[in-house]
Design a protein around this motif. Structure first.
Motif, mmCIF file in Angstrom:
data_model
loop_
_atom_site.group_PDB
_atom_site.id
_atom_site.type_symbol
_atom_site.label_atom_id
_atom_site.label_comp_id
_atom_site.label_asym_id
_atom_site.label_seq_id
_atom_site.Cartn_x
_atom_site.Cartn_y
_atom_site.Cartn_z
ATOM 1 N N ARG A 145 0.801 -1.223 0.000
ATOM 2 C CA ARG A 145 0.000 0.000 0.000
ATOM 3 C C ARG A 145 0.835 1.275 0.000
ATOM 4 N N TRP A 146 2.137 1.177 0.170
ATOM 5 C CA TRP A 146 2.993 2.370 0.174
ATOM 6 C C TRP A 146 4.090 2.147 -0.858
ATOM 7 N N SER A 147 3.670 2.088 -2.088
ATOM 8 C CA SER A 147 4.580 1.692 -3.155
ATOM 9 C C SER A 147 5.696 2.711 -3.338
ATOM 10 N N PHE A 148 6.842 2.221 -3.754
ATOM 11 C CA PHE A 148 8.004 3.051 -4.033
ATOM 12 C C PHE A 148 8.750 2.422 -5.190
ATOM 13 N N LYS A 149 9.697 3.123 -5.741
ATOM 14 C CA LYS A 149 10.440 2.631 -6.883
ATOM 15 C C LYS A 149 11.283 1.425 -6.477
ATOM 16 N N GLY A 150 11.137 0.352 -7.221
ATOM 17 C CA GLY A 150 11.872 -0.872 -6.927
ATOM 18 C C GLY A 150 11.217 -1.751 -5.878
ATOM 19 N N ALA A 151 9.930 -1.499 -5.560
ATOM 20 C CA ALA A 151 9.248 -2.305 -4.529
ATOM 21 C C ALA A 151 9.145 -3.765 -4.943
ATOM 22 N N ASN A 152 8.870 -4.013 -6.214
ATOM 23 C CA ASN A 152 8.759 -5.395 -6.675
ATOM 24 C C ASN A 152 10.093 -6.136 -6.598
ATOM 25 N N VAL A 153 11.171 -5.419 -6.851
ATOM 26 C CA VAL A 153 12.493 -6.046 -6.752
ATOM 27 C C VAL A 153 12.810 -6.403 -5.305
ATOM 28 N N VAL A 154 12.493 -5.482 -4.394
ATOM 29 C CA VAL A 154 12.725 -5.747 -2.971
ATOM 30 C C VAL A 154 11.896 -6.941 -2.507
ATOM 31 N N PHE A 155 10.637 -6.982 -2.944
ATOM 32 C CA PHE A 155 9.773 -8.095 -2.552
ATOM 33 C C PHE A 155 10.296 -9.422 -3.094
ATOM 34 N N THR A 156 10.799 -9.420 -4.321
ATOM 35 C CA THR A 156 11.360 -10.639 -4.904
ATOM 36 C C THR A 156 12.594 -11.096 -4.141
ATOM 37 N N LEU A 157 13.446 -10.155 -3.760
ATOM 38 C CA LEU A 157 14.643 -10.514 -3.000
ATOM 39 C C LEU A 157 14.294 -11.057 -1.625
ATOM 40 N N ILE A 158 13.244 -10.510 -0.988
ATOM 41 C CA ILE A 158 12.819 -11.027 0.305
ATOM 42 C C ILE A 158 12.304 -12.449 0.165
ATOM 43 N N LEU A 159 11.506 -12.686 -0.874
ATOM 44 C CA LEU A 159 10.979 -14.032 -1.084
ATOM 45 C C LEU A 159 12.073 -15.023 -1.436
ATOM 46 N N PHE A 160 13.157 -14.535 -2.026
ATOM 47 C CA PHE A 160 14.252 -15.425 -2.388
ATOM 48 C C PHE A 160 14.822 -16.126 -1.163
ATOM 49 N N GLY A 161 14.712 -15.481 0.001
ATOM 50 C CA GLY A 161 15.202 -16.104 1.228
ATOM 51 C C GLY A 161 14.446 -17.351 1.621
#
Length: 300
Positions: free
Chosen positions: A121-137
């Motif tokens: 809900r508080w989108s920012f530039k590169g949010a999808n990349v950050v989310f993908t990196l978190i899920l990579f864990g």
């Protein structure tokens, strides 16, 4: 003299509509398909409960009675000595496990809710990349990073046992908690967040006053998940604790190895003691867990 039977004639009802005087035979309550379905369910329930039966029965057997040859038989003499021995050996470890899993589950759930709100809900530039990196864990095997992770924990000077296990379960719990909360917050109407912004609320104020009160279903799901995974963990316990400061899984392993050639009953009683907290959590919060799943916490 012969008599002829007259066929049943429909009799008119109040409105003049013909009504049959004969009634249909009632349909059977259980069909063949439903009977087979319940039979299959009963079969799988029995298969699942067989190990529980062996655990429970063997835990009440004496040292000479508990053997693989008599695994299915009832105890010749019922005794509580195995339960007393197992409780004496495991009670300190059970307390340490509670000290570990409760803060680890709460901290991981809170951090995951913050991450999920920001990424949804508080989108920012590169949010999808950050989310993908978190899920990579989530997809990194623990065994692949155990040695460097051990060196990192030692380098930071974190004591072994409960403190280091709390940190590890929080860190490795963040990916799954972030995923659950993000998917749940994606179902929250945009008007709630927009109304808070119009009223001048910032990100933290919106999260604390608007989002957090409606996040109870997801918190129940995440807390049950984290509690269970942290309680049942054995790999981290082996690397980052010892028999003196480790959780119940490590103590149960030591108990089983010590009693393997002497008394199976102690091992079985210890296994029941170790699994009882997670069983109670699911019994008490099971319906809330299902409700949290159905409310959108795992929807994409």
């Amino acid at each position: 003299m012969t008599t002829t039977s007259t066929p049943a004639v429909p009799t008119p009802d109040v409105l003049g509509t013909p009504r049959q005087t004969e009634r249909r035979a009632p349909r059977g309550r259980f069909s063949v398909g439903r009977t087979l379905k319940y039979a299959a369910l009963l079969f799988f329930v029995v298969i699942v409960l067989i190990p529980v039966y062996v655990l429970l029965v063997t835990s009440f057997k004496g040292a000479g009675d508990a053997s693989p040859a008599r695994a299915w038989a009832l105890p010749q003499v019922w005794t509580l000595e195995n339960w007393q021995t197992a409780w004496t050996a495991l009670s300190p470890a059970i307390l340490r496990s509670l000290q570990m899993v409760v803060p680890a589950a709460i901290i991981a759930a809170f951090l995951g809710s913050l991450n999920g709100f920001v990424l949804s809900r508080w989108s920012f530039k590169g949010a999808n990349v950050v989310f993908t990196l978190i899920l990579f864990g989530m997809f990194i095997p623990y065994q692949a990073v155990m040695i460097p992770l051990n060196q990192l924990v030692l380098g930071l000077g974190i004591p072994s046992g409960v403190p280091s296990l709390i940190l590890l379960h929080v860190v490795y719990g963040i990916p799954i908690t972030t995923l659950i909360f993000r998917n749940y917050y994606m179902t929250v109407p945009h008007e709630l967040v927009e109304a808070a912004r119009v009223d001048g609320a910032g990100m933290l104020r919106t999260f604390w006053s608007i989002i957090l009160p409606i996040s109870i279903p997801s918190f129940v799901v995440v807390l049950i998940w984290q509690f269970t995974s942290a309680w049942n963990d054995f790999l981290f316990a082996v690397f980052f604790s010892s028999s003196q400061n480790g959780p119940v899984t490590l103590a149960l392993n030591n108990l089983a190895n010590g009693a393997l050639l002497q008394n199976y009953g102690v091992s079985m009683a210890g296994a029941l003691f170790a699994s009882l907290p997670t069983l109670l959590v699911y019994i008490v919060l099971g319906k809330y867990f299902v409700g949290g799943l159905m409310s959108g916490s795992v929807k994409g």
